[in-house]
Design a protein around this motif. Structure first.
Motif, PDB file in Angstrom:
ATOM      1  N   MET A  44      -7.148  11.149   3.866  1.00 46.53           N
ATOM      2  CA  MET A  44      -7.780   9.860   3.729  1.00 46.53           C
ATOM      3  C   MET A  44      -8.402   9.550   2.508  1.00 46.53           C
ATOM      4  N   PRO A  45      -8.278   8.733   1.746  1.00 52.36           N
ATOM      5  CA  PRO A  45      -8.868   8.177   0.643  1.00 52.36           C
ATOM      6  C   PRO A  45     -10.269   7.733   0.890  1.00 52.36           C
ATOM      7  N   GLY A  46     -10.896   7.755  -0.033  1.00 56.18           N
ATOM      8  CA  GLY A  46     -12.520   7.590  -0.178  1.00 56.18           C
ATOM      9  C   GLY A  46     -12.551   5.909  -0.416  1.00 56.18           C
ATOM     10  N   ILE A  47     -13.742   5.534  -0.327  1.00 57.93           N
ATOM     11  CA  ILE A  47     -13.796   4.124  -0.455  1.00 57.93           C
ATOM     12  C   ILE A  47     -13.666   3.784  -1.861  1.00 57.93           C
ATOM     13  N   ASP A  48     -14.174   4.515  -2.929  1.00 56.21           N
ATOM     14  CA  ASP A  48     -14.081   4.416  -4.289  1.00 56.21           C
ATOM     15  C   ASP A  48     -12.740   4.369  -4.826  1.00 56.21           C
ATOM     16  N   GLN A  49     -11.751   5.467  -4.158  1.00 60.61           N
ATOM     17  CA  GLN A  49     -10.422   5.363  -4.441  1.00 60.61           C
ATOM     18  C   GLN A  49      -9.748   4.166  -3.735  1.00 60.61           C
ATOM     19  N   VAL A  50      -9.821   3.685  -2.681  1.00 60.16           N
ATOM     20  CA  VAL A  50      -9.237   2.422  -2.184  1.00 60.16           C
ATOM     21  C   VAL A  50      -9.678   1.339  -3.031  1.00 60.16           C
ATOM     22  N   LEU A  51     -10.974   1.080  -3.387  1.00 57.96           N
ATOM     23  CA  LEU A  51     -11.389  -0.181  -4.093  1.00 57.96           C
ATOM     24  C   LEU A  51     -10.653   0.119  -5.655  1.00 57.96           C
ATOM     25  N   ALA A  52     -10.387   1.360  -6.342  1.00 55.95           N
ATOM     26  CA  ALA A  52      -9.788   1.486  -7.344  1.00 55.95           C
ATOM     27  C   ALA A  52      -8.227   1.044  -7.354  1.00 55.95           C
ATOM     28  N   THR A  53      -7.629   1.504  -6.214  1.00 57.02           N
ATOM     29  CA  THR A  53      -6.299   0.907  -6.057  1.00 57.02           C
ATOM     30  C   THR A  53      -6.176  -0.440  -5.897  1.00 57.02           C
ATOM     31  N   ALA A  54      -7.201  -1.144  -5.175  1.00 58.89           N
ATOM     32  CA  ALA A  54      -7.285  -2.572  -4.803  1.00 58.89           C
ATOM     33  C   ALA A  54      -7.032  -3.009  -6.275  1.00 58.89           C
ATOM     34  N   MET A  55      -7.727  -2.712  -7.199  1.00 60.85           N
ATOM     35  CA  MET A  55      -8.153  -3.187  -8.470  1.00 60.85           C
ATOM     36  C   MET A  55      -6.623  -3.275  -9.213  1.00 60.85           C
ATOM     37  N   GLU A  56      -5.577  -2.645  -8.727  1.00 61.77           N
ATOM     38  CA  GLU A  56      -4.315  -2.702  -9.271  1.00 61.77           C
ATOM     39  C   GLU A  56      -3.358  -3.687  -8.622  1.00 61.77           C
ATOM     40  N   VAL A  57      -3.844  -4.442  -7.951  1.00 55.20           N
ATOM     41  CA  VAL A  57      -3.091  -5.471  -7.179  1.00 55.20           C
ATOM     42  C   VAL A  57      -3.165  -6.662  -8.097  1.00 55.20           C
ATOM     43  N   ASP A 116      -2.225  -2.201   3.634  1.00 54.67           N
ATOM     44  CA  ASP A 116      -1.944  -0.894   3.560  1.00 54.67           C
ATOM     45  C   ASP A 116      -3.079  -0.169   3.032  1.00 54.67           C
ATOM     46  N   LEU A 117      -4.137  -0.787   2.143  1.00 56.40           N
ATOM     47  CA  LEU A 117      -5.395  -0.171   1.514  1.00 56.40           C
ATOM     48  C   LEU A 117      -6.338   0.072   3.003  1.00 56.40           C
ATOM     49  N   ALA A 118      -6.220  -1.001   3.742  1.00 52.28           N
ATOM     50  CA  ALA A 118      -7.094  -0.855   5.134  1.00 52.28           C
ATOM     51  C   ALA A 118      -6.515   0.245   6.057  1.00 52.28           C
ATOM     52  N   ALA A 119      -5.316   0.308   6.126  1.00 57.19           N
ATOM     53  CA  ALA A 119      -4.927   1.457   6.894  1.00 57.19           C
ATOM     54  C   ALA A 119      -5.082   2.845   6.453  1.00 57.19           C
ATOM     55  N   GLY A 120      -5.198   2.672   5.049  1.00 58.07           N
ATOM     56  CA  GLY A 120      -5.557   4.119   4.412  1.00 58.07           C
ATOM     57  C   GLY A 120      -6.967   4.525   4.623  1.00 58.07           C
ATOM     58  N   LEU A 121      -7.989   3.596   4.787  1.00 61.56           N
ATOM     59  CA  LEU A 121      -9.251   3.881   5.165  1.00 61.56           C
ATOM     60  C   LEU A 121      -9.345   4.591   6.406  1.00 61.56           C
ATOM     61  N   VAL A 122      -8.507   4.169   7.348  1.00 57.85           N
ATOM     62  CA  VAL A 122      -8.578   4.725   8.957  1.00 57.85           C
ATOM     63  C   VAL A 122      -7.799   5.828   9.180  1.00 57.85           C
ATOM     64  N   ALA A 123      -6.725   6.360   8.113  1.00 58.13           N
ATOM     65  CA  ALA A 123      -5.858   7.033   8.471  1.00 58.13           C
ATOM     66  C   ALA A 123      -6.519   8.501   8.985  1.00 58.13           C
ATOM     67  N   ASP A 124      -5.776   9.347   9.732  1.00 61.29           N
ATOM     68  CA  ASP A 124      -6.367  10.696  10.252  1.00 61.29           C
ATOM     69  C   ASP A 124      -6.321  11.584   9.106  1.00 61.29           C
TER      70      ASP A 124
END
Length: 127
Positions: free
Chosen positions: A1-14, A119-127
């Protein structure tokens, strides 16, 4: 499961994204941010969008608690020059958070941004 910082960094690629945040909608506080916030203020954007989320969440039209209906997924707010996307994060524990993207309307593709945010939101809650 990615961390918050990783998810937000990926979001910046949108494409077209100007800023992103993970926000607790009960308090309006940011749990993490990336990029720029509208009017250069992530905290104000978090508080303002939390008010919108609270208004929608407590509105009987959209409330699915205790029903067979699906929970709220996202909100889309458009202005002449930007899109504001809010995606509810539904973890296994009791948390009321959402991912927020602020996009430049001239550079963004709303459909692509919405799918990537899902997909990013789903990644935050993935097991």
């Amino acid at each position: 499961m990615p961390g918050i910082d990783q998810v937000l960094a990926t979001a910046m690629e949108v494409p077209g994204v100007q800023g992103a945040g993970l926000i607790d909608w009960t308090s309006g506080l940011t749990l993490g941010t990336a990029g720029r916030g509208p009017h250069a203020d992530h905290d104000a954007a978090a508080a303002d969008t939390a008010e919108v989320v609270q208004a929608v969440a407590r509105n009987a039209t959209f409330d699915t608690a205790g029903t067979d209906g699906s929970p709220l997924e996202d909100l889309i707010i458009t202005t002449a020059d930007s899109y504001h996307l809010i995606r509810f994060v539904h973890p296994a524990f009791d948390s009321q958070t959402y991912l927020y993207l602020w996009l430049d309307r001239a550079q963004a593709n709303l459909a692509v941004a919405r799918l990537r945010l899902r997909d990013l939101a789903a990644g935050l809650v993935a097991d």
